[in-house]
Design a protein around this motif. Structure first.
Motif, PDB file in Angstrom:
ATOM      1  N   PRO A 139      -3.343 -10.507  -4.283  1.00 31.04           N
ATOM      2  CA  PRO A 139      -2.034  -9.902  -3.998  1.00 31.04           C
ATOM      3  C   PRO A 139      -1.637  -8.767  -4.936  1.00 31.04           C
ATOM      4  CG  PRO A 139      -1.707 -11.918  -5.207  1.00 31.04           C
ATOM      5  CD  PRO A 139      -3.198 -11.793  -4.982  1.00 31.04           C
ATOM      6  N   SER A 140      -2.531  -7.823  -5.144  1.00 31.15           N
ATOM      7  CA  SER A 140      -2.260  -6.639  -5.959  1.00 31.15           C
ATOM      8  C   SER A 140      -3.078  -5.509  -5.391  1.00 31.15           C
ATOM      9  CB  SER A 140      -2.629  -6.888  -7.421  1.00 31.15           C
ATOM     10  OG  SER A 140      -2.813  -5.665  -8.110  1.00 31.15           O
ATOM     11  N   VAL A 141      -2.455  -4.364  -5.131  1.00 22.71           N
ATOM     12  CA  VAL A 141      -3.181  -3.248  -4.525  1.00 22.71           C
ATOM     13  C   VAL A 141      -4.326  -2.801  -5.418  1.00 22.71           C
ATOM     14  CG1 VAL A 141      -3.015  -0.853  -3.765  1.00 22.71           C
ATOM     15  CG2 VAL A 141      -1.183  -2.466  -3.217  1.00 22.71           C
ATOM     16  N   ASP A 154      -8.234 -10.601   1.627  1.00 17.46           N
ATOM     17  CA  ASP A 154      -6.908 -10.369   2.194  1.00 17.46           C
ATOM     18  C   ASP A 154      -5.917 -10.157   1.065  1.00 17.46           C
ATOM     19  OD1 ASP A 154      -7.915 -10.687   4.711  1.00 17.46           O
ATOM     20  OD2 ASP A 154      -7.023 -12.660   5.070  1.00 17.46           O
ATOM     21  N   TYR A 155      -4.878  -9.379   1.356  1.00 16.16           N
ATOM     22  CA  TYR A 155      -3.824  -9.165   0.355  1.00 16.16           C
ATOM     23  C   TYR A 155      -2.967 -10.420   0.213  1.00 16.16           C
ATOM     24  CZ  TYR A 155       0.179  -7.101  -2.034  1.00 16.16           C
ATOM     25  OH  TYR A 155       1.179  -6.834  -2.926  1.00 16.16           O
ATOM     26  N   SER A 156      -2.704 -11.099   1.330  1.00 18.78           N
ATOM     27  CA  SER A 156      -1.888 -12.318   1.336  1.00 18.78           C
ATOM     28  C   SER A 156      -2.259 -13.131   2.564  1.00 18.78           C
ATOM     29  CB  SER A 156      -0.389 -11.980   1.359  1.00 18.78           C
ATOM     30  OG  SER A 156      -0.028 -11.439   2.633  1.00 18.78           O
ATOM     31  N   ASP A 168       0.822  -1.205   0.000  1.00 15.53           N
ATOM     32  CA  ASP A 168       0.000   0.000   0.000  1.00 15.53           C
ATOM     33  C   ASP A 168       0.860   1.260   0.000  1.00 15.53           C
ATOM     34  OD1 ASP A 168      -2.427  -1.357   0.010  1.00 15.53           O
ATOM     35  OD2 ASP A 168      -2.391  -1.596   2.183  1.00 15.53           O
ATOM     36  N   ASP A 201      -1.613 -11.317   5.768  1.00 16.21           N
ATOM     37  CA  ASP A 201      -2.364 -10.079   6.007  1.00 16.21           C
ATOM     38  C   ASP A 201      -3.402 -10.317   7.104  1.00 16.21           C
ATOM     39  OD1 ASP A 201      -3.799  -7.739   5.919  1.00 16.21           O
ATOM     40  OD2 ASP A 201      -4.632  -8.058   3.924  1.00 16.21           O
ATOM     41  N   TYR A 252      -6.955  -5.517  -5.607  1.00 15.64           N
ATOM     42  CA  TYR A 252      -7.628  -5.630  -4.310  1.00 15.64           C
ATOM     43  C   TYR A 252      -8.733  -4.582  -4.188  1.00 15.64           C
ATOM     44  CZ  TYR A 252      -8.176  -5.797   0.803  1.00 15.64           C
ATOM     45  OH  TYR A 252      -8.698  -5.905   2.071  1.00 15.64           O
ATOM     46  N   ASP A 272       4.092  -7.311   3.850  1.00 17.79           N
ATOM     47  CA  ASP A 272       3.163  -6.639   4.737  1.00 17.79           C
ATOM     48  C   ASP A 272       3.920  -5.827   5.776  1.00 17.79           C
ATOM     49  OD1 ASP A 272       1.320  -6.786   7.399  1.00 17.79           O
ATOM     50  OD2 ASP A 272       0.077  -6.786   5.610  1.00 17.79           O
TER      51      ASP A 272
END
Length: 298
Positions: free
Chosen positions: A222-224, A195-197, A103, A200, A227, A130
């Motif tokens: 897993p991509s801003v 969740d991002y990963s 982020d 997370d 996401y 993270d």
């Protein structure tokens, strides 16, 4: 220790294979292997696994940070002394490895990249992780600096506060309406989350305050950008940084997305940690991070 041997060791870890590392150093594979063997003979321990990708052993992890610092200091000394190699225009490039949460990299850290674009002598190697775990990359020697939520300096490092990054709990109104009970309340154990990963914990921590430990569905994105888009599509609810919220969401004027009132926003205090032994290039990076954080964080 011979810095050529240390440089080969670090390059093997970064590139993952002896062949790739040797090609970057412009030496033969056999010459590269001899440098690694000489270093391992000097320290009396195996430093690298002969696997693909190459990884440091426990002894190698202990040496890795020292090796990176030694190389950085040598490169800075060469540059400051105007060292010339075989080419009359040769200048050693300073490599700075940095851990940044995704982020941050997608928002205020972009100002650092813009500033670094004017540095002809610095090569940035960015590692995304993270913010709860970026300090681990600093501890094991993978990076020399990190944006982290941990205020306590890693051994051999110093830390300073950067500011606060606020995350808002956001969901599609249509998604929430599909998971309301007869009493009109959202049944949070049934609402999908994103969740991002797997590491997370932001959403899980927020749900725990509502008494929910395990949501029915947890998507990993897993991509801003993806996401945030997934939250917008109603794939699940998620925490989005203040600076990336679509227009009108906080004001309640968005046609579909809304702030989740039951869940409090999460204020993450970010810190900048880096090696205590600094160099001009690392100091320059620190100053750029400070300026970017001052403009982009609360």
């Amino acid at each position: 220790m011979n810095t050529d041997h240390l440089r080969a060791f670090v390059m093997a870890v970064d590139e993952g294979t002896f062949e790739s590392a040797a090609a970057i150093l412009r030496i033969s594979g056999s010459a590269f292997s001899q440098r690694i063997k000489a270093l391992e003979k000097e320290v009396g321990q195996v430093l690298l696994t002969r696997t693909i990708p190459v990884t440091p052993t426990e002894a190698g992890q202990q040496l890795l940070r020292i090796a990176r610092q030694t190389i950085l200091l040598e490169d800075e000394a060469r540059r400051s002394l105007g060292f010339r190699g075989s080419s009359v225009n040769f200048r050693p490039t300073i490599t700075l490895s940095v851990a940044v949460n995704a982020d941050t990299l997608a928002t205020w850290f972009l100002r650092v990249l813009r500033e670094a674009a004017t540095w002809d002598d610095v090569e940035l190697h960015l590692h995304t992780e993270d913010q709860e775990h970026t300090h681990e990359l600093l501890r094991n020697g993978t990076v020399g600096a990190a944006v982290t939520e941990h205020p306590t300096p890693v051994s051999g490092c110093q830390a300073e506060a950067l500011g606060t990054m606020r995350y808002w709990p956001v969901a599609s109104a249509e998604l929430l309406d599909r998971h309301r009970g007869e009493d009109g309340k959202v049944q949070w154990a049934r609402v999908p989350q994103i969740d991002y990963s797997v590491r997370d914990s932001t959403q899980r921590t927020a749900l725990a305050a509502l008494g929910v430990t395990t949501p029915a569905i947890t998507h990993l994105v897993p991509s801003v950008q993806a996401y945030n888009a997934a939250v917008g599509y109603g794939l699940g609810w998620g925490m989005i940084p203040d600076s990336m919220l679509p227009a009108g969401v906080k004001e309640g004027r968005h046609r579909d997305l809304q702030i989740i009132e039951e869940i409090r926003p999460d204020d993450v205090e970010l810190h900048w940690q880096h090696w205590s032994t600094t160099t001009p290039a690392l100091d320059r990076l620190t100053e750029a991070v400070q300026r970017a954080a001052a403009r982009g964080l609360g």
